[in-house]
Design a protein around this motif. Structure first.
Motif, PDB file in Angstrom:
ATOM      1  N   VAL A 126       0.863  -1.173   0.000  1.00 64.07           N
ATOM      2  CA  VAL A 126       0.000   0.000   0.000  1.00 64.07           C
ATOM      3  C   VAL A 126       0.905   1.230   0.000  1.00 64.07           C
ATOM      4  O   VAL A 126       1.929   1.264   0.702  1.00 64.07           O
ATOM      5  N   ILE A 127       0.557   2.205  -0.818  1.00 62.75           N
ATOM      6  CA  ILE A 127       1.334   3.446  -0.953  1.00 62.75           C
ATOM      7  C   ILE A 127       0.388   4.605  -0.668  1.00 62.75           C
ATOM      8  O   ILE A 127      -0.643   4.749  -1.336  1.00 62.75           O
ATOM      9  N   ILE A 128       0.752   5.428   0.315  1.00 57.94           N
ATOM     10  CA  ILE A 128      -0.169   6.483   0.783  1.00 57.94           C
ATOM     11  C   ILE A 128       0.542   7.828   0.880  1.00 57.94           C
ATOM     12  O   ILE A 128       1.673   7.904   1.394  1.00 57.94           O
ATOM     13  N   GLU A 129      -0.112   8.867   0.400  1.00 53.67           N
ATOM     14  CA  GLU A 129       0.245  10.232   0.774  1.00 53.67           C
ATOM     15  C   GLU A 129      -1.052  10.952   1.118  1.00 53.67           C
ATOM     16  O   GLU A 129      -2.019  10.921   0.342  1.00 53.67           O
ATOM     17  N   GLY A 130      -1.082  11.564   2.291  1.00 54.24           N
ATOM     18  CA  GLY A 130      -2.257  12.302   2.731  1.00 54.24           C
ATOM     19  C   GLY A 130      -1.845  13.516   3.538  1.00 54.24           C
ATOM     20  O   GLY A 130      -0.690  13.642   3.966  1.00 54.24           O
ATOM     21  N   PHE A 131      -2.790  14.387   3.764  1.00 54.19           N
ATOM     22  CA  PHE A 131      -2.491  15.589   4.546  1.00 54.19           C
ATOM     23  C   PHE A 131      -2.399  15.258   6.034  1.00 54.19           C
ATOM     24  O   PHE A 131      -3.187  14.475   6.569  1.00 54.19           O
ATOM     25  N   HIS A 132      -1.422  15.872   6.681  1.00 50.39           N
ATOM     26  CA  HIS A 132      -1.152  15.753   8.119  1.00 50.39           C
ATOM     27  C   HIS A 132      -1.939  16.836   8.869  1.00 50.39           C
ATOM     28  O   HIS A 132      -2.276  17.875   8.287  1.00 50.39           O
ATOM     29  N   PRO A 133      -2.233  16.633  10.166  1.00 51.05           N
ATOM     30  CA  PRO A 133      -2.925  17.689  10.920  1.00 51.05           C
ATOM     31  C   PRO A 133      -2.245  19.059  10.863  1.00 51.05           C
ATOM     32  O   PRO A 133      -2.922  20.091  10.956  1.00 51.05           O
ATOM     33  N   LYS A 134      -0.923  19.091  10.683  1.00 50.69           N
ATOM     34  CA  LYS A 134      -0.233  20.382  10.595  1.00 50.69           C
ATOM     35  C   LYS A 134      -0.656  21.178   9.365  1.00 50.69           C
ATOM     36  O   LYS A 134      -0.433  22.387   9.301  1.00 50.69           O
TER      37      LYS A 134
ATOM     38  N   LEU B 125       3.416  21.466  -3.139  1.00 51.25           N
ATOM     39  CA  LEU B 125       2.537  20.801  -4.087  1.00 51.25           C
ATOM     40  C   LEU B 125       2.331  21.678  -5.318  1.00 51.25           C
ATOM     41  O   LEU B 125       2.226  22.899  -5.216  1.00 51.25           O
ATOM     42  N   ASN B 126       2.273  21.021  -6.479  1.00 50.73           N
ATOM     43  CA  ASN B 126       1.949  21.723  -7.718  1.00 50.73           C
ATOM     44  C   ASN B 126       1.040  20.812  -8.532  1.00 50.73           C
ATOM     45  O   ASN B 126       1.425  20.250  -9.550  1.00 50.73           O
ATOM     46  N   GLU B 127      -0.190  20.639  -8.011  1.00 47.21           N
ATOM     47  CA  GLU B 127      -1.145  19.699  -8.576  1.00 47.21           C
ATOM     48  C   GLU B 127      -2.445  20.438  -8.903  1.00 47.21           C
ATOM     49  O   GLU B 127      -3.404  20.419  -8.136  1.00 47.21           O
ATOM     50  N   GLY B 128      -2.444  21.119 -10.042  1.00 41.09           N
ATOM     51  CA  GLY B 128      -3.628  21.866 -10.434  1.00 41.09           C
ATOM     52  C   GLY B 128      -3.891  23.050  -9.527  1.00 41.09           C
ATOM     53  O   GLY B 128      -3.020  23.499  -8.775  1.00 41.09           O
ATOM     54  N   ASN B 129      -5.121  23.567  -9.609  1.00 43.10           N
ATOM     55  CA  ASN B 129      -5.465  24.784  -8.864  1.00 43.10           C
ATOM     56  C   ASN B 129      -5.758  24.538  -7.388  1.00 43.10           C
ATOM     57  O   ASN B 129      -5.720  25.469  -6.587  1.00 43.10           O
ATOM     58  N   TYR B 130      -6.049  23.286  -7.019  1.00 43.32           N
ATOM     59  CA  TYR B 130      -6.522  23.022  -5.662  1.00 43.32           C
ATOM     60  C   TYR B 130      -5.472  22.421  -4.738  1.00 43.32           C
ATOM     61  O   TYR B 130      -5.692  22.322  -3.538  1.00 43.32           O
ATOM     62  N   HIS B 131      -4.344  21.978  -5.287  1.00 53.27           N
ATOM     63  CA  HIS B 131      -3.213  21.498  -4.480  1.00 53.27           C
ATOM     64  C   HIS B 131      -1.981  22.259  -4.933  1.00 53.27           C
ATOM     65  O   HIS B 131      -1.130  21.730  -5.645  1.00 53.27           O
ATOM     66  N   LYS B 132      -1.885  23.496  -4.504  1.00 52.17           N
ATOM     67  CA  LYS B 132      -0.786  24.339  -4.966  1.00 52.17           C
ATOM     68  C   LYS B 132      -0.176  25.088  -3.778  1.00 52.17           C
ATOM     69  O   LYS B 132      -0.895  25.729  -3.009  1.00 52.17           O
ATOM     70  N   GLY B 133       1.142  24.953  -3.624  1.00 48.12           N
ATOM     71  CA  GLY B 133       1.841  25.679  -2.577  1.00 48.12           C
ATOM     72  C   GLY B 133       2.343  24.773  -1.471  1.00 48.12           C
ATOM     73  O   GLY B 133       2.340  23.542  -1.574  1.00 48.12           O
ATOM     74  N   LYS B 134       2.772  25.398  -0.398  1.00 45.36           N
ATOM     75  CA  LYS B 134       3.352  24.672   0.734  1.00 45.36           C
ATOM     76  C   LYS B 134       2.301  23.786   1.393  1.00 45.36           C
ATOM     77  O   LYS B 134       1.135  24.164   1.527  1.00 45.36           O
ATOM     78  N   ALA B 135       2.721  22.570   1.792  1.00 50.92           N
ATOM     79  CA  ALA B 135       1.802  21.608   2.404  1.00 50.92           C
ATOM     80  C   ALA B 135       2.549  20.759   3.426  1.00 50.92           C
ATOM     81  O   ALA B 135       3.779  20.630   3.365  1.00 50.92           O
ATOM     82  N   PHE B 136       1.808  20.179   4.337  1.00 49.67           N
ATOM     83  CA  PHE B 136       2.392  19.229   5.295  1.00 49.67           C
ATOM     84  C   PHE B 136       1.683  17.897   5.097  1.00 49.67           C
ATOM     85  O   PHE B 136       0.454  17.805   5.222  1.00 49.67           O
ATOM     86  N   VAL B 137       2.462  16.867   4.760  1.00 49.71           N
ATOM     87  CA  VAL B 137       1.880  15.576   4.380  1.00 49.71           C
ATOM     88  C   VAL B 137       2.469  14.424   5.191  1.00 49.71           C
ATOM     89  O   VAL B 137       3.559  14.528   5.759  1.00 49.71           O
ATOM     90  N   THR B 138       1.721  13.353   5.211  1.00 49.21           N
ATOM     91  CA  THR B 138       2.167  12.081   5.782  1.00 49.21           C
ATOM     92  C   THR B 138       2.289  11.072   4.651  1.00 49.21           C
ATOM     93  O   THR B 138       1.377  10.950   3.831  1.00 49.21           O
ATOM     94  N   ARG B 139       3.415  10.357   4.636  1.00 49.49           N
ATOM     95  CA  ARG B 139       3.639   9.314   3.624  1.00 49.49           C
ATOM     96  C   ARG B 139       3.857   7.982   4.318  1.00 49.49           C
ATOM     97  O   ARG B 139       4.497   7.923   5.378  1.00 49.49           O
ATOM     98  N   PHE B 140       3.319   6.942   3.705  1.00 50.54           N
ATOM     99  CA  PHE B 140       3.398   5.609   4.304  1.00 50.54           C
ATOM    100  C   PHE B 140       3.451   4.559   3.200  1.00 50.54           C
ATOM    101  O   PHE B 140       2.691   4.629   2.237  1.00 50.54           O
ATOM    102  N   ILE B 141       4.366   3.619   3.350  1.00 53.71           N
ATOM    103  CA  ILE B 141       4.382   2.442   2.478  1.00 53.71           C
ATOM    104  C   ILE B 141       4.467   1.206   3.374  1.00 53.71           C
ATOM    105  O   ILE B 141       5.353   1.112   4.239  1.00 53.71           O
TER     106      ILE B 141
END
Length: 199
Positions: A130-138, A180-196
Motif C-alpha cells: 500500500v502506498i499512501i500520501e495524505g495531509f497531516h494535521p499540521k 505541491l503543484n497539482e492543479g489549482n486546488y493542491h498548490k503551494g506549501k503543504a504538510f503531508v504524511t507518507r506511508f508504504i
C-alpha cells in the motif's frame, strides 16, 4: 459529498492537474508492473500514469464527473482504465488480488476508515504494497492554503496509519513539509504524511 465532488470535477480544467502525484511517481518507477488499485481516484491523473508504465489499473470513485474526465484523460494518453463508480464502503476490494493499492489524498471518514483500510490489507497479494500520501494535521494547524479536509479527524499522522495497517511491514513512514503543484486546488506549501507498507 457526492454533489461537492461532482461540481468540482465538472470544471473544464483538471482541478488537480493531469500529471501524477510526485511522491507516487517516485515510487512507481522503482516497482515491477502488476495489478494496481486506485480508490477515490477522481479525475484519474495517477491511474493514467500507472497505466502508461504498464500496470493493470483498477480505479473507483463515487463521482460520475470524475470518472468521465478520467476516461477522457486515459483516451488522451492511449491507456486503459477499469474505472468503477462506488462509495468506499460499497466497493468489493476482493481478497489477495492486487500487487499495489494507492491512496493519494484519499481521506476517509473516521467512522469507516479502519474498516476500509483492513479491506485494503486483505485485498493485497502476499508481498503486495500500500502506498499512501495524505495531509497531516499540521496542514490545518499551519493554515496552509494547498487543500485538504477542513476537519482534523480526517487528517493522517504516521502513527494513525501504522496502527491502521499494523498487519503490514512498514517500509517507509514520514511526516514532511513539501511543495505541491497539482492543479489549482493542491498548490503551494503543504504538510503531508507518507506511508508504504508491505504484506
Amino acid at each position: 459529498m457526492k454533489e461537492f465532488w461532482d461540481e468540482r470535477f465538472k470544471q473544464n480544467e483538471y482541478v488537480y492537474g493531469e500529471s501524477p502525484n510526485a511522491f507516487l511517481k517516485s515510487q512507481l518507477t522503482k516497482l515491477p508492473e502488476g495489478k494496481i488499485l486506485f480508490p477515490l481516484e477522481g479525475e484519474g491523473r495517477n491511474a493514467c500514469y500507472a497505466a502508461t508504465l504498464g500496470f493493470k489499473v483498477d480505479a473507483f470513485d463515487f463521482s460520475e464527473a470524475g470518472k468521465k474526465k478520467a476516461l477522457e484523460l486515459a483516451d488522451k494518453k492511449s491507456v486503459v482504465l477499469n474505472y468503477s463508480i462506488s462509495k468506499s464502503e460499497d466497493y468489493d476490494f476482493g481478497i489477495e488480488i492486487y500487487d499495489y493499492i494507492v491512496l493519494i489524498f484519499a481521506h476517509l471518514n473516521p467512522a469507516i476508515r479502519p474498516e476500509i483500510h483492513q479491506k485494503i490489507v486483505k485485498a493485497l497479494k502476499p508481498n503486495g504494497r500500500v502506498i499512501i500520501e495524505g495531509f497531516h494535521p499540521k496542514q490545518l494547524e499551519n493554515n496552509y492554503p494547498s487543500g485538504g479536509p477542513k476537519s482534523l479527524e480526517m487528517l493522517y499522522t504516521a502513527e494513525l496509519l501504522k496502527n491502521d495497517f499494523s498487519d503490514l511491514n512498514v517500509l517507509l513512514t514520514e511526516e514532511v513539509e513539501t511543495e505541491l503543484n497539482e492543479g489549482n486546488y493542491h498548490k503551494g506549501k503543504a504538510f503531508v504524511t507518507r506511508f508504504i507498507g508491505q504484506k
